[in-house]
Design a protein around this motif. Structure first.
Motif, mmCIF file in Angstrom:
data_model
loop_
_atom_site.group_PDB
_atom_site.id
_atom_site.type_symbol
_atom_site.label_atom_id
_atom_site.label_comp_id
_atom_site.label_asym_id
_atom_site.label_seq_id
_atom_site.Cartn_x
_atom_site.Cartn_y
_atom_site.Cartn_z
ATOM 1 N N GLU A 157 -5.086 4.747 -0.232
ATOM 2 C CA GLU A 157 -4.729 5.970 0.487
ATOM 3 C C GLU A 157 -3.501 5.740 1.383
ATOM 4 O O GLU A 157 -2.631 6.620 1.495
ATOM 5 C CB GLU A 157 -5.902 6.464 1.331
ATOM 6 C CG GLU A 157 -7.067 7.020 0.526
ATOM 7 C CD GLU A 157 -8.027 5.938 0.025
ATOM 8 O OE1 GLU A 157 -9.078 6.303 -0.516
ATOM 9 O OE2 GLU A 157 -7.707 4.734 0.166
ATOM 10 N N ARG A 158 -3.432 4.556 2.002
ATOM 11 C CA ARG A 158 -2.290 4.251 2.871
ATOM 12 C C ARG A 158 -1.005 4.107 2.055
ATOM 13 O O ARG A 158 0.067 4.542 2.497
ATOM 14 C CB ARG A 158 -2.556 2.969 3.671
ATOM 15 C CG ARG A 158 -1.493 2.668 4.719
ATOM 16 C CD ARG A 158 -1.365 3.799 5.717
ATOM 17 N NE ARG A 158 -0.362 3.540 6.743
ATOM 18 C CZ ARG A 158 0.445 4.468 7.229
ATOM 19 N NH1 ARG A 158 0.360 5.728 6.804
ATOM 20 N NH2 ARG A 158 1.321 4.163 8.162
ATOM 21 N N LEU A 159 -1.114 3.527 0.855
ATOM 22 C CA LEU A 159 0.064 3.461 -0.013
ATOM 23 C C LEU A 159 0.558 4.866 -0.350
ATOM 24 O O LEU A 159 1.771 5.121 -0.368
ATOM 25 C CB LEU A 159 -0.269 2.708 -1.299
ATOM 26 C CG LEU A 159 -0.727 1.256 -1.186
ATOM 27 C CD1 LEU A 159 -0.900 0.651 -2.581
ATOM 28 C CD2 LEU A 159 0.232 0.419 -0.358
ATOM 29 N N ARG A 160 -0.377 5.768 -0.619
ATOM 30 C CA ARG A 160 -0.013 7.149 -0.922
ATOM 31 C C ARG A 160 0.705 7.798 0.266
ATOM 32 O O ARG A 160 1.720 8.491 0.099
ATOM 33 C CB ARG A 160 -1.278 7.923 -1.295
ATOM 34 C CG ARG A 160 -1.120 9.398 -1.613
ATOM 35 C CD ARG A 160 -0.394 9.671 -2.917
ATOM 36 N NE ARG A 160 1.056 9.516 -2.815
ATOM 37 C CZ ARG A 160 1.895 9.721 -3.811
ATOM 38 N NH1 ARG A 160 1.446 10.089 -4.991
ATOM 39 N NH2 ARG A 160 3.194 9.570 -3.638
ATOM 40 N N GLU A 161 0.185 7.582 1.472
ATOM 41 C CA GLU A 161 0.785 8.173 2.669
ATOM 42 C C GLU A 161 2.194 7.643 2.910
ATOM 43 O O GLU A 161 3.111 8.402 3.228
ATOM 44 C CB GLU A 161 -0.094 7.877 3.883
ATOM 45 C CG GLU A 161 -1.447 8.580 3.870
ATOM 46 C CD GLU A 161 -2.388 8.060 4.932
ATOM 47 O OE1 GLU A 161 -3.492 8.620 5.057
ATOM 48 O OE2 GLU A 161 -2.032 7.086 5.646
ATOM 49 N N LEU A 162 2.370 6.342 2.757
ATOM 50 C CA LEU A 162 3.680 5.736 3.020
ATOM 51 C C LEU A 162 4.729 6.210 2.027
ATOM 52 O O LEU A 162 5.873 6.505 2.406
ATOM 53 C CB LEU A 162 3.566 4.213 2.979
ATOM 54 C CG LEU A 162 2.873 3.559 4.176
ATOM 55 C CD1 LEU A 162 2.558 2.096 3.879
ATOM 56 C CD2 LEU A 162 3.751 3.663 5.429
#
Length: 446
Positions: free
Chosen positions: A218-223
């Motif tokens: 999810e953090r990869l998606r946000e970044l």
């Protein structure tokens, strides 16, 4: 077991094939056995020895060595009509429509001939679409034999991981540890405006099967969204195996911009594919300006095999069966390891499994552990010891697996992947009896 014929074949192969093989992972010690034919969940070697097969072609053989009748009929029909044409066929449209209908990220598809070709094309596409050069990859991740991702080192010091690759290729690739949120955030803080894409497997599948910790994907998606970069999931291994027809991205609920496929999507024949949002995929020529082409792309026999392969999975209990046996294997191996090798970590999900010969465990007799494969639960007593990165797997007892354990399992007629790093797979042809036989072999060999 007698291996005289395999030894003789290997002797011949050494004279005409580098290392006696056509893929490095097949070079087992002291020499590989040569397969004569497959039979359901088994392979039979040149000396007539029969093995329960969990290599499954390194992943493509969802149905084992005897695909459903509809698959065989489609292959025979298309092969009889003519091997290939250099022109479009209806069945490649059928397969593309099926993939787009089931995989969350996919609106359009470009078919190619291997997983490597898919990831090469995806990297080129990301750079062409964004106008940027840098690609972020995971240390220990594998994206085929391509120059842009055969790198090692740190974000500040990447170098090619193989001779023959100019150092200049690595200048545009940033390797980071999988599951390390701080590391990826620091990279985007420094290079965010120059990053074309993150290219990652949603599960590291060539380094002992490392699942993401909660929130990492999810953090990869946000970044990537925050920096107008692309998120590319390499689902060459996990595609149509983990998460069923929605693939791993459906299982984890994270939708990338682009997905690469291989293995199962071709029904056991050479294949690769790049799928994603239509505005991105249409950048490929001839619709756009990012060059991509191939003589054998969309090969009708491969397309027919892949289409019937996936249709059969959609209409039958394929995933229920393979996932149940996969869980039973992981649970059984976990129980054996807890008794005989408590430092070892059983990993995997759905129909993938592996035992990583990690060197440490909780050692307190705690029952709060993942009992059917590591799930990266923070409450698990093994959480601090189970692999989180590719380096964690590399630090395991890799030589013990290759030199001792694999040999012991082969002697008990169980065919596993030959090193500590490659995934193992359950097929629709495997049975509960195969699992029982395998667990007995684990008890004796661990």
């Amino acid at each position: 077991m007698n291996h005289d014929e395999s030894r003789a074949l290997y002797d011949r192969a050494l004279s005409v094939l580098p290392g006696g093989v056509n893929s490095s992972v097949r070079a087992t010690r002291p020499y590989p056995f040569f397969v004569e034919h497959g039979d359901g969940a088994h392979v039979v070697d040149a000396d007539g020895n029969r093995y329960v097969d969990y290599v499954m072609g390194y992943g493509p053989l969802l149905y084992g060595h005897d695909p459903p009748d509809a698959v065989q009929a489609a292959v025979q029909s298309h092969a009889a009509d003519g091997p290939m044409y250099g022109a479009p066929t209806e069945v490649e449209v059928d397969l593309a429509e099926f993939v787009a209908r089931h995989v969350p990220s996919v609106e359009m598809v470009r078919f190619v001939n291997s997983g490597t070709e898919a990831t090469v094309s995806a990297v080129r596409l990301a750079r062409g679409y964004t106008g940027r050069d840098k690609i972020v990859v995971m240390q220990g991740g594998y994206h085929g034999a391509q120059e842009s991702t055969l790198v090692e080192g740190s974000p500040d010091g990447a170098e090619p991981s193989s001779p023959g690759i100019p150092s200049s290729f690595a200048e545009h690739t940033i390797p980071v540890p999988f599951n390390d949120t701080d590391a990826i955030e620091a990279v985007f803080e420094e290079h965010g405006e120059d990053i074309a894409a993150i290219l990652t497997e949603p599960i590291l599948g060539n380094t002992g099967i490392v699942l993401p910790v909660d929130g990492y994907l999810e953090r990869l998606r946000e970044l990537t969204e925050a920096h107008n970069s692309l998120l590319i999931f390499d689902e060459v291994i996990t595609g149509f195996r983990v998460g069923g027809l929605q693939c791993a991205q459906g299982k984890f609920g994270v939708t990338p911009d682009v997905t690469t496929f291989g293995k199962i999507v071709g029904g056991g024949f050479p294949v690769g594919a790049i799928g994603g949002r239509s505005d991105i995929i249409e950048q490929f020529t001839p619709a756009g300006e990012v060059f991509q082409s191939g003589t054998f792309s969309g090969h009708p026999v491969t397309m027919a095999a892949g289409y019937e392969y996936l249709k059969y999975a959609a209409e039958n209990d394929v995933y229920e069966h393979v996932n149940r046996l996969g869980e039973r294997l992981r649970r059984g191996i976990s129980e054996i390891a807890a008794d005989q090798a408590p430092a070892y970590t059983v990993v995997g999900t759905d129909s993938m499994f592996k035992t990583v010969f990690t060197r440490e465990g909780p050692g307190d007799g705690s029952e709060d552990v993942c009992d059917a494969g590591c799930r990266q639960r923070e409450s698990c007593a093994r959480f601090d010891h189970c692999p989180k990165t590719g380096a964690d797997v590399s630090d395991a007892e890799t030589e013990r697996w290759e030199r001792l354990f694999w040999q012991e399992m082969k002697a008990r007629a169980i065919f596993l992947t030959a090193n500590q790093f490659e995934s193992q797979f359950v097929s629709y042809a495997h049975t509960d009896e195969d699992v029982e036989e395998t667990l007995e072999a684990y008890k004796e060999a661990l």
